[in-house]
Write a protein that holds these residues in place. Structure first.
Motif, PDB file in Angstrom:
ATOM      1  N   LEU A   7       0.824  -1.392  -0.090  1.00  0.00           N
ATOM      2  CA  LEU A   7       0.070  -0.020   0.096  1.00  0.00           C
ATOM      3  C   LEU A   7       0.823   1.289  -0.045  1.00  0.00           C
ATOM      4  O   LEU A   7       0.556   2.223  -0.647  1.00  0.00           O
ATOM      5  N   THR A   8       2.016   1.169   0.786  1.00  0.00           N
ATOM      6  CA  THR A   8       3.056   2.356   0.818  1.00  0.00           C
ATOM      7  C   THR A   8       3.322   2.585  -0.657  1.00  0.00           C
ATOM      8  O   THR A   8       3.724   3.670  -1.034  1.00  0.00           O
ATOM      9  N   SER A   9       4.042   1.540  -1.239  1.00  0.00           N
ATOM     10  CA  SER A   9       4.485   1.618  -2.596  1.00  0.00           C
ATOM     11  C   SER A   9       3.582   2.043  -3.654  1.00  0.00           C
ATOM     12  O   SER A   9       3.772   2.961  -4.435  1.00  0.00           O
ATOM     13  N   ILE A  10       2.291   1.615  -3.455  1.00  0.00           N
ATOM     14  CA  ILE A  10       1.265   2.255  -4.532  1.00  0.00           C
ATOM     15  C   ILE A  10       0.937   3.537  -4.085  1.00  0.00           C
ATOM     16  O   ILE A  10       0.940   4.445  -5.153  1.00  0.00           O
ATOM     17  N   PHE A  11       0.855   4.189  -2.960  1.00  0.00           N
ATOM     18  CA  PHE A  11       0.709   5.598  -2.700  1.00  0.00           C
ATOM     19  C   PHE A  11       1.863   6.167  -3.128  1.00  0.00           C
ATOM     20  O   PHE A  11       1.597   7.292  -3.689  1.00  0.00           O
ATOM     21  N   VAL A  12       3.139   5.825  -2.962  1.00  0.00           N
ATOM     22  CA  VAL A  12       4.254   6.690  -3.499  1.00  0.00           C
ATOM     23  C   VAL A  12       4.452   6.675  -4.905  1.00  0.00           C
ATOM     24  O   VAL A  12       4.450   7.626  -5.629  1.00  0.00           O
ATOM     25  N   VAL A  13       4.102   5.739  -5.554  1.00  0.00           N
ATOM     26  CA  VAL A  13       4.201   5.338  -7.269  1.00  0.00           C
ATOM     27  C   VAL A  13       2.995   6.412  -7.702  1.00  0.00           C
ATOM     28  O   VAL A  13       3.205   7.189  -8.621  1.00  0.00           O
ATOM     29  N   GLY A  14       1.996   6.243  -6.939  1.00  0.00           N
ATOM     30  CA  GLY A  14       0.640   7.046  -7.561  1.00  0.00           C
ATOM     31  C   GLY A  14       0.728   8.451  -7.344  1.00  0.00           C
ATOM     32  O   GLY A  14       0.314   9.374  -8.200  1.00  0.00           O
ATOM     33  N   TYR A  15       1.336   8.666  -6.151  1.00  0.00           N
ATOM     34  CA  TYR A  15       1.759  10.056  -5.959  1.00  0.00           C
ATOM     35  C   TYR A  15       2.688  10.889  -7.135  1.00  0.00           C
ATOM     36  O   TYR A  15       2.361  11.839  -7.655  1.00  0.00           O
ATOM     37  N   LEU A  16       3.623   9.915  -7.286  1.00  0.00           N
ATOM     38  CA  LEU A  16       4.618  10.408  -8.313  1.00  0.00           C
ATOM     39  C   LEU A  16       4.270  10.584  -9.708  1.00  0.00           C
ATOM     40  O   LEU A  16       4.318  11.660 -10.411  1.00  0.00           O
ATOM     41  N   VAL A  70      -7.310   5.273   5.098  1.00  0.00           N
ATOM     42  CA  VAL A  70      -7.149   6.659   4.910  1.00  0.00           C
ATOM     43  C   VAL A  70      -5.479   6.905   4.819  1.00  0.00           C
ATOM     44  O   VAL A  70      -5.072   6.791   5.923  1.00  0.00           O
ATOM     45  N   LEU A  71      -5.011   7.628   3.763  1.00  0.00           N
ATOM     46  CA  LEU A  71      -3.720   8.146   3.937  1.00  0.00           C
ATOM     47  C   LEU A  71      -3.903   9.584   3.442  1.00  0.00           C
ATOM     48  O   LEU A  71      -4.331   9.993   2.312  1.00  0.00           O
ATOM     49  N   TYR A  72      -3.056  10.457   4.121  1.00  0.00           N
ATOM     50  CA  TYR A  72      -3.088  11.883   3.845  1.00  0.00           C
ATOM     51  C   TYR A  72      -1.893  12.435   4.137  1.00  0.00           C
ATOM     52  O   TYR A  72      -1.101  12.006   5.052  1.00  0.00           O
ATOM     53  N   LYS A  73      -1.415  13.274   3.255  1.00  0.00           N
ATOM     54  CA  LYS A  73      -0.148  13.981   3.561  1.00  0.00           C
ATOM     55  C   LYS A  73      -0.015  15.463   3.114  1.00  0.00           C
ATOM     56  O   LYS A  73      -0.730  15.776   2.051  1.00  0.00           O
ATOM     57  N   THR A  74       0.076  16.258   4.124  1.00  0.00           N
ATOM     58  CA  THR A  74      -0.003  17.760   3.891  1.00  0.00           C
ATOM     59  C   THR A  74       1.776  18.306   3.538  1.00  0.00           C
ATOM     60  O   THR A  74       2.569  17.648   3.917  1.00  0.00           O
ATOM     61  N   GLN A  75       1.709  18.847   2.356  1.00  0.00           N
ATOM     62  CA  GLN A  75       3.150  19.300   1.958  1.00  0.00           C
ATOM     63  C   GLN A  75       3.142  20.712   1.497  1.00  0.00           C
ATOM     64  O   GLN A  75       2.155  21.249   1.099  1.00  0.00           O
ATOM     65  N   ASP A  76       4.395  21.203   1.613  1.00  0.00           N
ATOM     66  CA  ASP A  76       4.480  22.649   0.953  1.00  0.00           C
ATOM     67  C   ASP A  76       4.303  22.598  -0.669  1.00  0.00           C
ATOM     68  O   ASP A  76       4.745  21.456  -1.451  1.00  0.00           O
ATOM     69  N   GLY A  99       0.453  25.226   1.826  1.00  0.00           N
ATOM     70  CA  GLY A  99       0.591  23.707   1.686  1.00  0.00           C
ATOM     71  C   GLY A  99      -0.806  23.175   0.891  1.00  0.00           C
ATOM     72  O   GLY A  99      -1.775  23.966   1.046  1.00  0.00           O
ATOM     73  N   ASP A 100      -0.702  21.983   0.610  1.00  0.00           N
ATOM     74  CA  ASP A 100      -1.653  21.474   0.020  1.00  0.00           C
ATOM     75  C   ASP A 100      -1.874  19.943   0.947  1.00  0.00           C
ATOM     76  O   ASP A 100      -0.989  19.622   1.644  1.00  0.00           O
ATOM     77  N   VAL A 101      -2.925  19.226   0.388  1.00  0.00           N
ATOM     78  CA  VAL A 101      -3.003  17.859   1.052  1.00  0.00           C
ATOM     79  C   VAL A 101      -3.249  16.830  -0.122  1.00  0.00           C
ATOM     80  O   VAL A 101      -4.045  17.124  -1.202  1.00  0.00           O
ATOM     81  N   ILE A 102      -2.689  15.958  -0.093  1.00  0.00           N
ATOM     82  CA  ILE A 102      -2.580  14.633  -1.167  1.00  0.00           C
ATOM     83  C   ILE A 102      -3.507  13.872  -0.223  1.00  0.00           C
ATOM     84  O   ILE A 102      -2.844  13.123   0.791  1.00  0.00           O
ATOM     85  N   LEU A 103      -4.492  13.048  -1.003  1.00  0.00           N
ATOM     86  CA  LEU A 103      -5.488  12.419  -0.181  1.00  0.00           C
ATOM     87  C   LEU A 103      -5.639  10.978  -0.813  1.00  0.00           C
ATOM     88  O   LEU A 103      -6.056  11.127  -1.965  1.00  0.00           O
ATOM     89  N   LEU A 113     -10.406   7.209  -3.537  1.00  0.00           N
ATOM     90  CA  LEU A 113      -9.533   8.195  -4.011  1.00  0.00           C
ATOM     91  C   LEU A 113      -8.350   7.997  -4.155  1.00  0.00           C
ATOM     92  O   LEU A 113      -7.730   7.228  -3.234  1.00  0.00           O
ATOM     93  N   LEU A 114      -7.596   8.431  -5.233  1.00  0.00           N
ATOM     94  CA  LEU A 114      -6.077   7.935  -5.256  1.00  0.00           C
ATOM     95  C   LEU A 114      -5.234   9.244  -5.634  1.00  0.00           C
ATOM     96  O   LEU A 114      -5.259   9.824  -6.552  1.00  0.00           O
ATOM     97  N   ASN A 115      -4.696   9.686  -4.366  1.00  0.00           N
ATOM     98  CA  ASN A 115      -3.734  10.704  -4.743  1.00  0.00           C
ATOM     99  C   ASN A 115      -4.399  11.981  -4.981  1.00  0.00           C
ATOM    100  O   ASN A 115      -3.866  12.540  -5.938  1.00  0.00           O
TER     101      ASN A 115
END
Length: 189
Positions: A7-16, A70-76, A99-103, A113-115
């Motif tokens: 799941l972490t790998s999918i999240f990172v690849v999807g985000y990229l 639920v995975l979310y990340k707030t980022q600059d 900042g924004d949120v990636i959800l 929802l994916l990224n």
């Protein structure tokens, strides 16, 4: 352990993939503009090298609530919010990173929802056009989970003030997003 890694790998690849593709996100409101990616390598023109930008406090949350993951990340996001300071002698300006949120939301193994990028511009229907540049993301958190939707609290504030706009962001199991402004009543003191 393997499922969490997957799941972490999918999240990172999807985000990229989503951050590099320049796709647009839409909120279900005709007055809300499409979201766009921001090139983080470019500083806005009004911030010179001599200015110190107060950093945005990023946050990563990975939570399982009932049948929701639920995975979310707030980022600059590379944008800034300026705040003028007057000390009686001379006016200064403070610069705050925005900042924004990636959800990402998954329910029972199905992606809802994916990224999905959620940013200040998604709230233009609620925050006046001339004022929105003064506000930055100040809070994003899970509020409530129901059978067919999940609700988040999100707010935007003018830095170093108690002036803010609170919202609830509701994501249904179909992936549709609804934004409601929370109107707070002042209590008698």
């Amino acid at each position: 352990m393997n499922r969490k890694f997957l799941l972490t790998s999918i999240f990172v690849v999807g985000y990229l993939v989503s951050s590099c593709s320049g796709t647009k996100n839409k909120i279900n409101d005709e007055n809300t503009r499409d979201s766009m990616g921001v090139d983080l390598s470019i500083k806005p023109a009004q911030v010179g090298k001599e200015h110190r930008v107060i950093p945005f406090d990023a946050e990563n949350v990975d939570s399982i609530i009932g049948s929701y993951h639920v995975l979310y990340k707030t980022q600059d996001n590379g944008q800034i919010v300026t705040y003028p300071i007057t000390d009686g002698k001379e006016g200064n300006t403070e610069y705050y990173a925005c900042g924004d949120v990636i959800l990402t939301i998954n329910k029972d193994g199905k992606d809802i929802l994916l990224n999905r990028k959620i940013q200040r511009d998604d709230f233009r229907a609620f925050i006046p056009e001339k004022e929105i540049v003064k506000y930055g993301l100040s809070n994003f958190s899970i509020r409530e989970v129901r059978d067919n939707e999940i609700t988040f609290d999100i707010s935007f504030c003018i830095p170093d003030t108690d002036i803010y706009y609170p919202f609830e962001l509701i994501v249904s199991d179909s992936g549709s997003i609804k934004i409601n402004e929370i109107i707070e009543q002042e209590s008698d003191m």
